[in-house]
Design a protein around this motif. Structure first.
Motif, PDB file in Angstrom:
ATOM      1  N   TRP A  30       0.843  -1.198   0.000  1.00 55.13           N
ATOM      2  CA  TRP A  30       0.000   0.000   0.000  1.00 55.13           C
ATOM      3  C   TRP A  30       0.879   1.248   0.000  1.00 55.13           C
ATOM      4  N   PRO A  38      -7.959   6.944  -1.412  1.00 52.56           N
ATOM      5  CA  PRO A  38      -7.840   5.545  -1.837  1.00 52.56           C
ATOM      6  C   PRO A  38      -8.975   5.075  -2.745  1.00 52.56           C
ATOM      7  N   TYR A  39     -10.001   5.908  -2.899  1.00 50.15           N
ATOM      8  CA  TYR A  39     -11.162   5.506  -3.690  1.00 50.15           C
ATOM      9  C   TYR A  39     -11.082   6.051  -5.114  1.00 50.15           C
ATOM     10  N   ARG A 274     -17.941   9.244   1.389  1.00 46.12           N
ATOM     11  CA  ARG A 274     -16.550   8.780   1.377  1.00 46.12           C
ATOM     12  C   ARG A 274     -15.702   9.520   2.412  1.00 46.12           C
ATOM     13  N   THR A 278     -13.422   8.094   5.637  1.00 47.05           N
ATOM     14  CA  THR A 278     -12.018   8.434   5.890  1.00 47.05           C
ATOM     15  C   THR A 278     -11.852   9.062   7.269  1.00 47.05           C
ATOM     16  N   GLU A 281     -12.051   6.339   9.889  1.00 43.09           N
ATOM     17  CA  GLU A 281     -10.813   5.558   9.926  1.00 43.09           C
ATOM     18  C   GLU A 281      -9.673   6.372  10.539  1.00 43.09           C
ATOM     19  N   ALA A 339      -5.815   5.071   4.408  1.00 40.81           N
ATOM     20  CA  ALA A 339      -6.038   4.340   3.159  1.00 40.81           C
ATOM     21  C   ALA A 339      -7.230   3.404   3.314  1.00 40.81           C
ATOM     22  N   GLU A 340      -7.211   2.291   2.583  1.00 43.32           N
ATOM     23  CA  GLU A 340      -8.258   1.298   2.694  1.00 43.32           C
ATOM     24  C   GLU A 340      -8.200   0.652   4.083  1.00 43.32           C
ATOM     25  N   ASP A 342      -7.993  -2.349   5.133  1.00 38.18           N
ATOM     26  CA  ASP A 342      -6.954  -3.373   5.283  1.00 38.18           C
ATOM     27  C   ASP A 342      -5.585  -2.737   5.509  1.00 38.18           C
TER      28      ASP A 342
END
Length: 356
Positions: A30, A38-39, A274, A278, A281, A339-340, A342
């Motif tokens: 990543w 990240p999208y 979105r 973010t 997260e 980021a994502e 994961d």
């Protein structure tokens, strides 16, 4: 070589872009070094860009007419206050170009956006760097004290890149009220869409506080148009915007970029969704990192800051070996982009090993 370069250009380092990652032990990688979204593009953007490519034999609209109208309407601004460039960093460069020359001084906090010293140096002007506080925030009192009769511009980055804190709105108003009217004040809000602190700077409201204020924004981050390069500014004084439009190269923003902006503005509900993901997260990661013992500053961007000091290179290597390419600032710390999910989980896994 017989050609003589200008002294302040010779040996000037290029801007250092974020590096691509190498796979970790599980083959995954990543890039969390460039604060990218990240999208993918918002709904309708790819279709609009594809249609615009059918007329790639035509020059783009040099006046950015539809973008100007759309943003002026959205934010309740006079169109004459707006100007565009290929990314907010180009608009920043043109603002300095219009106001600064050899020997002039530009005041800004440090560490902050890496392009600032380069944009100042290319003009032969002098950077006056004011250290951040211990918590990664702008020291506005020290910045005001650094202003001299040679100061032509002041730059503030909120949220600050790479440390993350946003400047409180009322504090910035007080600061602006003390800055002489003949000084340009650039309020760099590249990450404004990620700000959810109600006390944080509201840049467009500052246009009524100081005649030299400019709010600088971009479509590269939250809107996910980094590859198409569209930045814009709103100025307190229409003459500032006119000057930027005058020094901007004709046809700088391509037709695909212009229609991508318009389509992105139409997809506001999806954008908000979105951004919320973010922010969630970001706050989750920051809270967990503090629980692990890391001194993470309050962040309002789409990134977190690890003040690693002398361990910066060691921590950088630890993230890299796990498939995460971060942004390292030697002897200071690491900036890690959200980021994502994961990737964010992997960030926490690595971070949990760093203080052992």
């Amino acid at each position: 070589m017989s050609l003589t370069l200008r002294p302040h250009i010779a040996g000037m380092p290029p801007y250092r872009a974020g590096r691509s990652p190498k796979p970790g032990p599980d083959g995954r990688a990543w890039k969390v070094s460039s604060n990218e979204n990240p999208y993918g593009p918002l709904p309708g953007v790819l279709e609009a860009v594809a249609r615009s490519l059918e007329e790639m034999n035509r020059y783009p609209d040099a006046g950015n007419t539809e973008m100007t109208s759309a943003l002026a309407t959205r934010h309740g601004l006079d169109e004459e206050r707006l100007a565009f460039g290929t990314g907010s960093v180009e608009v920043l460069a043109h603002l300095l170009e219009a106001t600064c020359g050899p020997g002039d001084e530009v005041v800004y906090a440090w560490r902050s956006f890496e392009a600032y010293p380069l944009a100042v140096q290319v003009l032969g002007a002098r950077s006056v760097q004011v250290p951040l506080t211990a918590t990664g925030e702008h020291d506005l009192d020290a910045m005001r004290a650094a202003i001299t009769p040679r100061t032509r511009a002041v730059m503030v980055c909120t949220p600050n890149n790479p440390t993350g804190p946003a400047i409180p709105h009322d504090d910035l108003v007080t600061f602006l009220e003390s800055v002489p009217d003949d000084i340009l004040v650039i309020v760099d809000e590249a990450y404004v869409e990620y700000v959810n602190d109600p006390c944080a700077t509201r840049g467009l409201e500052l246009l009524d506080v100081h005649p030299g204020v400019v709010s600088l924004r971009t479509f590269s981050k939250a809107y996910g148009l980094a590859a198409l390069r569209v930045g814009w500014m709103a100025a307190a004084d229409t003459e500032i915007a006119r000057a930027v439009r005058s020094v901007t190269m004709p046809f700088a923003i391509s037709s695909p970029a212009q229609v991508a902006v318009l389509a992105s503005l139409e997809a506001e509900p999806e954008l908000i969704g979105r951004v919320r993901v973010t922010i969630h997260e970001r706050d989750r990661i920051a809270e967990e990192l503090r629980r692990l013992g890391h001194r993470i500053p309050a962040t309002q961007g789409n990134f977190v800051w690890f003040p690693a000091g002398e361990l910066t290179h060691v921590w950088f290597d630890a993230f890299r070996e796990a498939g995460l390419m971060t942004r390292a600032f030697a002897g200071e710390g690491l900036r890690v982009s959200i980021a994502e999910p994961d990737a964010n989980d992997r960030i926490l896994e690595v971070a949990g090993t760093l203080l052992r």
